[in-house]
Scaffold this active site. Structure first.
Site, short mmCIF file in Angstrom:
data_model
loop_
_atom_site.label_atom_id
_atom_site.label_comp_id
_atom_site.label_asym_id
_atom_site.label_seq_id
_atom_site.Cartn_x
_atom_site.Cartn_y
_atom_site.Cartn_z
CE1 TYR A 41 -20.15 21.60 -8.30
CE2 TYR A 41 -21.64 22.93 -6.99
CZ TYR A 41 -21.29 22.35 -8.20
OH TYR A 41 -22.09 22.54 -9.30
CD GLU A 65 -2.82 -1.00 2.49
OE1 GLU A 65 -4.06 -1.03 2.37
OE2 GLU A 65 -2.24 -0.97 3.60
CE LYS A 116 -6.82 1.05 2.45
NZ LYS A 116 -5.69 0.81 3.38
CD GLU A 136 -8.74 5.40 11.08
OE1 GLU A 136 -9.32 4.41 11.54
OE2 GLU A 136 -7.78 5.30 10.27
#
Length: 122
Positions: free
Chosen positions: A53, A21, A99, A73
């Site tokens: 946006y 990863e 994910k 997080e």
């Protein structure tokens, strides 16, 4: 308060703790809800009176592409701060970071974090 949403923003980036990863970009799915008063924009029909946006999304995409946090997080917390720093009219934000395919037998795994401007920026 009104809600401004960005749904299913799919970006490639580095996030995770496993060695693979850290080396290979993966899909990161982001959903954002921002609370703001849209009355001025509705009355004027002028983008200057609106939370843009597109500007928020571009800032989040750039951060994901350039960063490499270990935890979703942390990424969610970073994205919250980006929303608040992008436009002072945003009073509260909820960010979901997922994910897809990271967990066997699950379509996706992630976190949802909701904070006010005062909680993030003081």
């Amino acid at each position: 308060m009104d809600r401004i949403v960005i749904k299913d923003l799919l970006v490639r980036g580095i996030v995770g703790i496993k060695p693979d990863e850290r080396e290979h970009e993966q899909d990161i799915l982001v959903n954002v809800t921002m609370w703001a008063d849209t009355t001025p924009a509705a009355a004027s029909d002028d983008i200057a009176d609106a939370v843009n946006y597109r500007t928020v999304a571009k800032a989040m995409i750039a951060h994901i592409a350039e960063g490499s946090p270990f935890l979703v997080e942390r990424l969610a917390a970073d994205l919250l701060e980006i929303c608040f720093r992008t436009d002072e009219r945003i009073l509260e934000t909820e960010v979901a970071v997922e994910k897809p395919g990271a967990l066997r037998y699950a379509r996706s795994v992630g976190v949802v974090v909701r904070r006010t401007r005062a909680e993030v920026l003081g």
